[in-house]
Design an enzyme around this catalytic site. Structure first.
Site, PDB file in Angstrom:
ATOM      1  N   GLY A 125       7.254 -19.555 -17.787  1.00 36.98           N
ATOM      2  CA  GLY A 125       7.337 -18.671 -18.934  1.00 36.98           C
ATOM      3  C   GLY A 125       8.467 -19.133 -19.852  1.00 36.98           C
ATOM      4  O   GLY A 125       8.227 -19.872 -20.795  1.00 36.98           O
ATOM      5  N   SER A 220       5.517 -25.703 -15.427  1.00 37.09           N
ATOM      6  CA  SER A 220       6.028 -25.310 -16.732  1.00 37.09           C
ATOM      7  C   SER A 220       7.524 -24.979 -16.643  1.00 37.09           C
ATOM      8  O   SER A 220       8.310 -25.813 -16.205  1.00 37.09           O
ATOM      9  CB  SER A 220       5.214 -24.142 -17.283  1.00 37.09           C
ATOM     10  OG  SER A 220       5.422 -23.982 -18.671  1.00 37.09           O
ATOM     11  N   TYR A 221       7.943 -23.765 -17.016  1.00 34.59           N
ATOM     12  CA  TYR A 221       9.366 -23.430 -16.942  1.00 34.59           C
ATOM     13  C   TYR A 221       9.872 -23.352 -15.501  1.00 34.59           C
ATOM     14  O   TYR A 221      11.086 -23.323 -15.271  1.00 34.59           O
ATOM     15  CB  TYR A 221       9.673 -22.121 -17.682  1.00 34.59           C
ATOM     16  CG  TYR A 221      11.153 -21.966 -17.944  1.00 34.59           C
ATOM     17  CD1 TYR A 221      11.778 -22.697 -18.956  1.00 34.59           C
ATOM     18  CD2 TYR A 221      11.944 -21.153 -17.148  1.00 34.59           C
ATOM     19  CE1 TYR A 221      13.149 -22.605 -19.170  1.00 34.59           C
ATOM     20  CE2 TYR A 221      13.314 -21.040 -17.360  1.00 34.59           C
ATOM     21  CZ  TYR A 221      13.908 -21.781 -18.367  1.00 34.59           C
ATOM     22  OH  TYR A 221      15.268 -21.691 -18.580  1.00 34.59           O
ATOM     23  N   ASP A 405      -2.830 -31.812 -21.030  1.00 34.33           N
ATOM     24  CA  ASP A 405      -1.933 -30.736 -21.442  1.00 34.33           C
ATOM     25  C   ASP A 405      -1.179 -31.132 -22.707  1.00 34.33           C
ATOM     26  O   ASP A 405      -0.578 -32.199 -22.759  1.00 34.33           O
ATOM     27  CB  ASP A 405      -0.935 -30.439 -20.311  1.00 34.33           C
ATOM     28  CG  ASP A 405       0.111 -29.399 -20.686  1.00 34.33           C
ATOM     29  OD1 ASP A 405      -0.183 -28.555 -21.553  1.00 34.33           O
ATOM     30  OD2 ASP A 405       1.205 -29.429 -20.100  1.00 34.33           O
ATOM     31  N   HIS A 457      -2.454 -27.913 -18.470  1.00 31.40           N
ATOM     32  CA  HIS A 457      -1.153 -27.375 -18.087  1.00 31.40           C
ATOM     33  C   HIS A 457      -1.246 -26.631 -16.756  1.00 31.40           C
ATOM     34  O   HIS A 457      -0.343 -26.698 -15.932  1.00 31.40           O
ATOM     35  CB  HIS A 457      -0.680 -26.428 -19.196  1.00 31.40           C
ATOM     36  CG  HIS A 457       0.743 -26.007 -19.083  1.00 31.40           C
ATOM     37  ND1 HIS A 457       1.790 -26.870 -19.288  1.00 31.40           N
ATOM     38  CD2 HIS A 457       1.308 -24.805 -18.798  1.00 31.40           C
ATOM     39  CE1 HIS A 457       2.935 -26.229 -19.146  1.00 31.40           C
ATOM     40  NE2 HIS A 457       2.680 -24.972 -18.834  1.00 31.40           N
TER      41      HIS A 457
END
Length: 483
Positions: A125, A220-221, A405, A457
């Site tokens: 996120g 991701s994060y 992605d 992603h």
């Protein structure tokens, strides 16, 4: 002024889109814009100073007797017949004074659950749900059907080869909560501390996993979450009166780990995939310095805006997939994954009987918490030094990348590895899945890099078979070859 106007436009979009990976909403970009604007007006906190926030200290340990049995899920609403594994969910308190508790979901293996490793999965996120996104959309045992009420089996679920633990972190994300709303203003350091406190308490609740091989994975994060938590685990393992967690390795998927490479990689990917023009790409190269401490010029900002306008209406997290269409019940991608899946998950997880079966506190569930995301505090410019420390520690470190992605593209991952300055042991080669190329792999000194061909992603969503093959190789500690 241009930055302020652009941020205003971005925030206005956020309130109309709530799903992670939706056609417009990009929680990572939202958080990064805020952090970058802060850095332009504040003295940057060095990574050395920031790392001090992760110093070891005794953690809260709460009573866990009898809670495992309470957490066992008898059956999820709409669960398909023939479900042959145990599943648990509930809360682990990490701060009793604030009433801060993190929600988890455990999917044990249908076979060999007593010997298979334990794997923690974290979505990023920041502020997005690992259970709703990771378990229900990506690598968990079920997928939500288009009726929003029934589930179907995911035959490529990662719990086929491991016991998989999904954690909604930090508090405020998914079903996790705090009785003190100030806890929803948080950042990297507190998230790592709470996740570690969760782990040591959870292992008291599930003591059979205390000596099991343990891995931390995420995307991701979570490129921040995973290394920071792994580092904290290794540091705390040195304290004799704390639980020793048998950490064997980490895997980072399409991971945001370094701000410079995140910028250079995305625009190089856009250009090389015909999303932006030569002129825009040349303008970014000529006018932008994305290194730490550099000033963001108006010209650079102008060209970045032009690049995002040129990108136009494509699914940012997979540049080739169709968008979720409001004009049909289903819009399957080439891989067969329905891009409207997030809508189905939203409906399912907000059903009262579903929340009750999950032992969740009744809440308006959302894929990502925009308040947590917008108010994120500490975010180091890079976690590459942390990854280097983990590489030197002897645990297995893998970086994997879905190659379609556009959010954290494969170019960014390759630039990250270049900054890690490690030498090649096994040169680049194709690995095979069901008779065709599943992706490519390079074995480095203390690091493995794997691409998953045709994956986005959210790698396990769009290429579930190839993702499970890669994940199996990761657990076996062997470079992927032929599956």
């Amino acid at each position: 002024m241009k930055i302020a106007i652009h941020l205003s436009l971005h925030f206005s979009l956020l309130f109309f889109v709530s799903c992670y990976g939706g056609d417009v909403y990009d929680p990572l970009e939202n958080a990064l814009k805020i952090q970058r604007s802060r850095r332009s007006v504040l003295n940057h906190v060095s990574n050395e100073d920031h790392s001090a926030e992760y110093s070891t200290s005794p953690v809260y340990m709460g009573p866990q007797d009898g809670l495992k049995g309470v957490d066992k899920i008898s059956s999820l609403p709409g669960q398909p017949a023939g479900t042959d594994f145990d599943q648990y969910s509930g809360y682990v308190t990490v701060d009793p004074n604030h009433g801060r508790a993190l929600f988890y979901y455990l999917a044990e293996s249908p076979a060999n659950s007593s010997t298979n490793p334990l794997v923690l999965w974290l979505n990023g996120g920041p502020g997005c749900s690992s259970f709703g996104n990771g378990a229900m959309k990506e690598l968990g045992p079920f997928r939500v059907n288009a009726d929003n009420t029934t589930l179907s089996h995911n035959k490529y679920a990662w719990n086929n080869v491991a016991n998989v633990l999904f954690l909604d972190s930090p508090a405020g994300v998914g079903f996790s909560y705090s009785k003190n709303s100030s806890d929803y203003i948080t950042g990297d350091a507190q998230t790592a501390k709470d996740s570690y406190t969760f782990l040591v308490n959870w292992l008291e609740r599930f003591p059979e996993y205390k000596t099991r091989d343990f891995y931390i994975t995420g995307e991701s994060y979570a490129g921040h979450y995973v290394p920071q938590l792994a580092q904290l685990v290794l540091q705390n393992n040195k304290i004799t009166n704390q639980t020793v967690i048998n950490l064997k390795g980490i895997a980072l998927g399409n991971a945001y780990v370094d701000d410079e490479t995140a910028n250079t990689g995305i625009f190089d990917y856009f250009w090389s995939h015909a999303i932006i023009s030569d002129e825009i790409h040349d303008g970014i190269i000529s006018n932008c310095n994305f290194s730490e401490g550099a000033t963001l010029t108006d010209a650079c900002e102008d060209y970045q805006i032009k690049a995002r306008v040129a990108k136009s209406n494509i699914f940012f997290f997979d540049i080739y997939t169709p968008l979720c269409s409001p004009f049909s019940n289903s819009t399957p991608s080439i891989s067969g994954f329905d891009p409207c899946t997030e809508n189905y998950i939203l409906g399912y997880l907000n059903a009262p009987d579903v929340q009750q079966s999950l032992h969740a506190k009744p809440v308006q569930w959302e894929s990502c918490n925009m308040f947590v995301n917008t108010h994120w505090q500490d975010m180091p410019f890079t976690v590459l030094p942390v990854i280097q420390d983990l590489m030197a520690s002897g645990i297995s470190v893998w970086i994997y990348s879905g190659d379609t992605d556009g959010r954290i593209p494969v170019t960014t991952s390759r630039y990250d590895i270049s900054k890690l300055q490690t030498s090649v042991k096994t040169p680049w080669y194709p690995w095979m899945y069901q008779g065709e190329v599943g992706g490519y792999v390079v074995g480095y000194e203390n690091l493995t890099f794997v691409t998953i061909r045709g994956a986005v992603h959210f790698v396990p969503s769009y290429q579930p078979g190839r993702a499970l093959a890669f994940f199996t190789s990761f657990l076996e500690g062997k470079l992927p070859t032929d599956h």
